[in-house]
Scaffold this motif. Structure first.
Motif, short mmCIF file in Angstrom:
data_model
loop_
_atom_site.label_atom_id
_atom_site.label_comp_id
_atom_site.label_asym_id
_atom_site.label_seq_id
_atom_site.Cartn_x
_atom_site.Cartn_y
_atom_site.Cartn_z
N THR A 15 0.83 -1.22 0.00
CA THR A 15 0.00 0.00 0.00
C THR A 15 0.86 1.26 0.00
OG1 THR A 15 -0.18 0.08 2.42
CG2 THR A 15 -1.89 -1.14 1.22
N LEU A 16 2.13 1.11 0.30
CA LEU A 16 3.04 2.27 0.29
C LEU A 16 3.60 2.53 -1.11
CD1 LEU A 16 4.89 1.70 3.67
CD2 LEU A 16 2.99 3.25 3.18
N SER A 17 2.86 2.14 -2.11
CA SER A 17 3.26 2.35 -3.50
C SER A 17 3.06 3.81 -3.88
CB SER A 17 2.41 1.47 -4.41
OG SER A 17 1.07 1.93 -4.41
N PRO A 18 3.68 4.24 -4.98
CA PRO A 18 3.42 5.61 -5.45
C PRO A 18 1.92 5.88 -5.67
CG PRO A 18 5.33 4.74 -6.56
CD PRO A 18 4.74 3.60 -5.76
N LYS A 19 1.18 4.90 -6.19
CA LYS A 19 -0.26 5.10 -6.41
C LYS A 19 -0.99 5.30 -5.09
CE LYS A 19 -0.85 2.61 -10.73
NZ LYS A 19 -1.51 1.49 -11.41
N GLY A 20 -0.65 4.48 -4.08
CA GLY A 20 -1.30 4.63 -2.77
C GLY A 20 -1.00 5.97 -2.13
N VAL A 21 0.27 6.38 -2.20
CA VAL A 21 0.67 7.67 -1.64
C VAL A 21 -0.01 8.80 -2.42
CG1 VAL A 21 2.65 9.22 -1.28
CG2 VAL A 21 2.82 6.79 -0.70
N TRP A 28 -6.11 14.21 0.83
CA TRP A 28 -5.78 15.22 1.84
C TRP A 28 -5.95 16.62 1.23
CZ3 TRP A 28 -0.20 15.49 4.30
CH2 TRP A 28 -0.13 16.55 5.19
N LEU A 29 -5.35 16.84 0.06
CA LEU A 29 -5.40 18.15 -0.58
C LEU A 29 -6.82 18.55 -0.95
CD1 LEU A 29 -4.08 20.61 -1.91
CD2 LEU A 29 -3.62 19.18 -3.91
N TYR A 30 -7.56 17.65 -1.55
CA TYR A 30 -8.91 17.99 -1.99
C TYR A 30 -9.84 18.21 -0.80
CZ TYR A 30 -13.11 18.12 -4.82
OH TYR A 30 -14.28 18.52 -5.42
N PHE A 65 -2.45 27.64 2.32
CA PHE A 65 -1.81 27.84 1.02
C PHE A 65 -0.48 27.08 0.94
CE2 PHE A 65 -4.17 32.10 0.98
CZ PHE A 65 -5.21 31.59 0.22
N SER A 66 0.32 27.12 1.99
CA SER A 66 1.59 26.39 1.99
C SER A 66 1.35 24.88 1.85
CB SER A 66 2.37 26.66 3.28
OG SER A 66 2.76 27.99 3.34
N SER A 67 0.39 24.37 2.58
CA SER A 67 0.07 22.94 2.48
C SER A 67 -0.41 22.59 1.08
CB SER A 67 -1.01 22.55 3.51
OG SER A 67 -0.56 22.78 4.81
N SER A 68 -1.26 23.45 0.53
CA SER A 68 -1.77 23.22 -0.81
C SER A 68 -0.64 23.21 -1.85
CB SER A 68 -2.81 24.30 -1.15
OG SER A 68 -3.38 24.08 -2.41
N ILE A 69 0.26 24.14 -1.73
CA ILE A 69 1.40 24.22 -2.65
C ILE A 69 2.28 22.98 -2.49
CG2 ILE A 69 3.52 25.48 -3.19
CD1 ILE A 69 1.91 28.04 -2.19
N GLY A 70 2.61 22.63 -1.26
CA GLY A 70 3.48 21.47 -1.02
C GLY A 70 2.87 20.16 -1.50
N LEU A 71 1.59 19.95 -1.19
CA LEU A 71 0.93 18.73 -1.64
C LEU A 71 0.80 18.70 -3.16
CD1 LEU A 71 -1.81 18.49 1.12
CD2 LEU A 71 -0.05 16.76 0.67
N SER A 72 0.50 19.84 -3.78
CA SER A 72 0.39 19.88 -5.24
C SER A 72 1.74 19.60 -5.90
CB SER A 72 -0.15 21.24 -5.69
OG SER A 72 -1.45 21.45 -5.21
N LEU A 73 2.81 20.14 -5.32
CA LEU A 73 4.15 19.84 -5.85
C LEU A 73 4.47 18.35 -5.73
CD1 LEU A 73 6.15 22.90 -4.48
CD2 LEU A 73 5.90 22.27 -6.89
N ALA A 74 4.12 17.76 -4.59
CA ALA A 74 4.36 16.32 -4.41
C ALA A 74 3.54 15.51 -5.41
CB ALA A 74 4.02 15.91 -2.97
N LEU A 75 2.28 15.89 -5.61
CA LEU A 75 1.44 15.18 -6.58
C LEU A 75 1.99 15.33 -7.99
CD1 LEU A 75 -2.18 16.00 -5.33
CD2 LEU A 75 -0.89 13.88 -5.02
N LEU A 76 2.46 16.52 -8.32
CA LEU A 76 3.04 16.73 -9.65
C LEU A 76 4.28 15.86 -9.83
CD1 LEU A 76 2.95 18.15 -12.36
CD2 LEU A 76 4.14 20.10 -11.31
#
Length: 186
Positions: A15-21, A28-30, A65-76
């Protein structure tokens, strides 16, 4: 019929795969974006006096905003990892993988504008208005406020509107991305 997975240490580690993460990070972001945009602020506005509400927003929005930016960068980053041809085709926005990368980039740009420019300007204007209310002995919306207060009201309204539109744009982009991932996968 779908394959039934048996729970085991190996399947749990899987479950710790890239897809799961990715799915966890997106959720979390949405969820955070929908809560902050449509519920948390309304509840706080109804529960707190206006100046306390403004102080709360001043403290919570930079974290959001910081959390949103960080999570979006990680998702990208995870999106690019899952789509190896993405960078080679980055100038082809009609490719689905590239379009989704642009969607995530849009969230990053909009929330960065809010974090670095519009948010601080809005807070500064709000605090100037609070100070002037004390000096004039009137609320910002009472009849007979000064021309300076009227100018601050107009500036605050404009900045708040820009911030709200940028945030709404980010939520719409995230909604589109979630629908895409839900329909076509990572």
């Amino acid at each position: 019929m779908a394959h039934a997975e048996v729970l085991s240490p190996a399947s749990l580690l899987g479950t710790l795969s890239p897809k799961g993460v990715y799915i966890l990070g997106y959720g979390w972001l949405y969820g955070m974006s929908v809560w902050v945009s449509f519920f948390g602020g309304i509840i706080a506005l109804r529960a707190l006096p206006r100046h306390q509400f403004g102080a709360l927003q001043h403290k919570t929005f930079p974290v959001y905003f910081s959390s949103s930016i960080g999570l979006s960068l990680a998702l990208l980053g995870l999106w690019a990892y899952a789509h190896p041809g993405l960078l080679a085709n980055i100038t082809s926005p009609l490719r689905a993988d590239v379009a989704q990368a642009y969607v995530l980039g849009t969230v990053i740009v909009l929330q960065s504008c809010n974090q670095l420019v519009v948010g601080p300007m809005t807070s500064s204007t709000m605090f100037q208005r609070h100070k002037l209310e004390k000096e004039e002995g009137k609320n910002y919306n009472e009849p007979g406020v000064s021309a300076q207060m009227k100018a601050l009201n107009a500036k605050f309204g404009m900045l708040h509107g820009i911030s709200s539109l940028a945030n709404l744009g980010a939520v719409v982009a995230l909604t589109f991305h979630g629908l895409w991932v839900g329909s076509y996968g990572l």
